[in-house]
Design a protein around this motif. Structure first.
Motif, PDB file in Angstrom:
ATOM      1  N   UNK A  90       0.826  -1.207   0.000  1.00  0.00           N
ATOM      2  CA  UNK A  90       0.000   0.000   0.000  1.00  0.00           C
ATOM      3  C   UNK A  90       0.863   1.261   0.000  1.00  0.00           C
ATOM      4  N   UNK A  91       1.902   1.272   0.829  1.00  0.00           N
ATOM      5  CA  UNK A  91       2.779   2.440   0.901  1.00  0.00           C
ATOM      6  C   UNK A  91       3.526   2.671  -0.419  1.00  0.00           C
ATOM      7  N   UNK A  92       4.031   1.580  -1.020  1.00  0.00           N
ATOM      8  CA  UNK A  92       4.736   1.708  -2.304  1.00  0.00           C
ATOM      9  C   UNK A  92       3.778   2.153  -3.402  1.00  0.00           C
ATOM     10  N   UNK A  93       2.568   1.598  -3.412  1.00  0.00           N
ATOM     11  CA  UNK A  93       1.575   1.991  -4.413  1.00  0.00           C
ATOM     12  C   UNK A  93       1.216   3.467  -4.271  1.00  0.00           C
ATOM     13  N   UNK A  94       1.103   3.956  -3.038  1.00  0.00           N
ATOM     14  CA  UNK A  94       0.787   5.372  -2.817  1.00  0.00           C
ATOM     15  C   UNK A  94       1.850   6.270  -3.432  1.00  0.00           C
ATOM     16  N   UNK A  95       3.107   5.913  -3.239  1.00  0.00           N
ATOM     17  CA  UNK A  95       4.198   6.714  -3.812  1.00  0.00           C
ATOM     18  C   UNK A  95       4.161   6.657  -5.328  1.00  0.00           C
ATOM     19  N   UNK A 113      12.733   2.407  -8.141  1.00  0.00           N
ATOM     20  CA  UNK A 113      13.194   1.737  -6.931  1.00  0.00           C
ATOM     21  C   UNK A 113      12.102   0.866  -6.295  1.00  0.00           C
ATOM     22  N   UNK A 114      10.860   1.299  -6.377  1.00  0.00           N
ATOM     23  CA  UNK A 114       9.764   0.591  -5.715  1.00  0.00           C
ATOM     24  C   UNK A 114       9.103  -0.477  -6.575  1.00  0.00           C
ATOM     25  N   UNK A 115       9.097  -0.276  -7.885  1.00  0.00           N
ATOM     26  CA  UNK A 115       8.391  -1.188  -8.790  1.00  0.00           C
ATOM     27  C   UNK A 115       9.265  -2.373  -9.180  1.00  0.00           C
ATOM     28  N   UNK A 116       8.608  -3.484  -9.432  1.00  0.00           N
ATOM     29  CA  UNK A 116       9.297  -4.648  -9.975  1.00  0.00           C
ATOM     30  C   UNK A 116       9.665  -4.380 -11.430  1.00  0.00           C
ATOM     31  N   UNK A 117       8.729  -3.780 -12.164  1.00  0.00           N
ATOM     32  CA  UNK A 117       8.915  -3.392 -13.567  1.00  0.00           C
ATOM     33  C   UNK A 117       8.150  -2.093 -13.778  1.00  0.00           C
ATOM     34  N   UNK A 118       8.576  -1.291 -14.751  1.00  0.00           N
ATOM     35  CA  UNK A 118       7.807  -0.120 -15.146  1.00  0.00           C
ATOM     36  C   UNK A 118       8.152   0.213 -16.587  1.00  0.00           C
ATOM     37  N   UNK A 169       3.480   0.718 -13.864  1.00  0.00           N
ATOM     38  CA  UNK A 169       4.433   0.115 -12.932  1.00  0.00           C
ATOM     39  C   UNK A 169       3.768  -1.109 -12.319  1.00  0.00           C
ATOM     40  N   UNK A 170       4.568  -2.134 -12.072  1.00  0.00           N
ATOM     41  CA  UNK A 170       4.062  -3.331 -11.414  1.00  0.00           C
ATOM     42  C   UNK A 170       4.798  -3.545 -10.100  1.00  0.00           C
ATOM     43  N   UNK A 171       4.037  -4.004  -9.127  1.00  0.00           N
ATOM     44  CA  UNK A 171       4.566  -4.318  -7.795  1.00  0.00           C
ATOM     45  C   UNK A 171       4.248  -5.758  -7.462  1.00  0.00           C
ATOM     46  N   UNK A 172       5.181  -6.437  -6.870  1.00  0.00           N
ATOM     47  CA  UNK A 172       4.896  -7.733  -6.260  1.00  0.00           C
ATOM     48  C   UNK A 172       4.241  -7.423  -4.926  1.00  0.00           C
ATOM     49  N   UNK A 173       3.100  -8.018  -4.676  1.00  0.00           N
ATOM     50  CA  UNK A 173       2.406  -7.760  -3.422  1.00  0.00           C
ATOM     51  C   UNK A 173       3.099  -8.500  -2.297  1.00  0.00           C
TER      52      UNK A 173
END
Length: 170
Positions: free
Chosen positions: A49-54, A120-125, A139-143
C-alpha cells in the motif's frame, strides 16, 4: 491429468477513475488508490500500500505537470492480479512527452527524481503508447505481506485535508 485441470483461476480486480489534470486531482488519485487497495484486502500501512501510494502519486503528478492539456483528464487504473501482482497505470494524452526510461541519477537534476522512486519501488515499469494521442506510464509491484509497516493513523487518507489548487504537488 491434463495441464488444464491443474490451473488455478486467478481473480483480476480492476479500478479505473478519470481525474482532471490538477494538483488536487493528483493527490486525490493517490488517496483513492490506497482506499481501493484497502477494500481489496491490501491494508493501509502495508509495504504494498505504501509503495503503491508513492508510485500513484508520482505518476499522477507527472501527468499533471508534464503531460497536461487544458480540458483533458488523466486516468488511473489499478489491476490486482490474484494476490501477487499490482499493476498501476496512469494514462494521459501527451504521447509526444515520454518520460525517460532511465531516470537521472545525479542529485542536482531538476526533474525526474519521481521516476527514480518509481524505479526503486516497482518490480517493472515502462511506457506504452496508443491509441494516439495517448500514452500510459505503468508500474508493477509484487504484493508483499499484509502486515502494517507504519502507524495506520498516519496512512489513512480520509481525514487529511486537500491542498488548495495553487499549491505545489509533492
Amino acid at each position: 491429468m491434463n495441464h488444464q485441470d491443474t490451473q488455478i483461476p486467478v481473480t483480476v480486480r480492476v479500478f479505473t477513475q478519470r481525474f482532471s489534470a490538477t494538483p488536487r486531482a493528483a493527490r486525490l488519485a493517490r488517496l483513492l488508490a490506497v482506499g481501493q487497495l484497502d477494500a481489496w484486502d491490501v491494508p493501509y500501512g502495508t509495504e504494498t500500500s505504501d509503495a503503491a501510494a508513492v508510485i500513484v502519486g508520482e505518476l499522477a503528478v507527472n501527468a499533471v505537470l508534464h503531460a497536461r492539456v487544458p480540458g483533458r483528464d488523466f486516468e488511473l487504473r489499478l489491476l490486482l492480479q490474484g494476490v501477487e501482482t499490482l499493476r498501476i497505470e496512469v494514462t494521459n494524452i501527451r504521447a509526444d512527452r515520454r518520460p525517460p526510461l532511465s531516470p537521472p541519477t545525479t542529485p542536482d537534476t531538476e526533474s525526474g527524481r519521481g521516476l527514480t522512486l518509481v524505479e526503486a519501488l516497482a518490480t517493472h515499469w515502462g511506457v506504452r503508447e496508443g491509441p494516439l494521442p495517448r500514452k500510459t506510464v505503468w508500474a508493477e509491484l509484487r504484493c508483499g505481506p499484509t502486515k502494517r509497516t507504519s502507524d495506520p493513523s498516519l496512512t489513512h487518507p480520509l481525514p487529511l485535508p486537500l491542498p488548495n489548487e495553487g499549491h505545489q504537488v509533492g
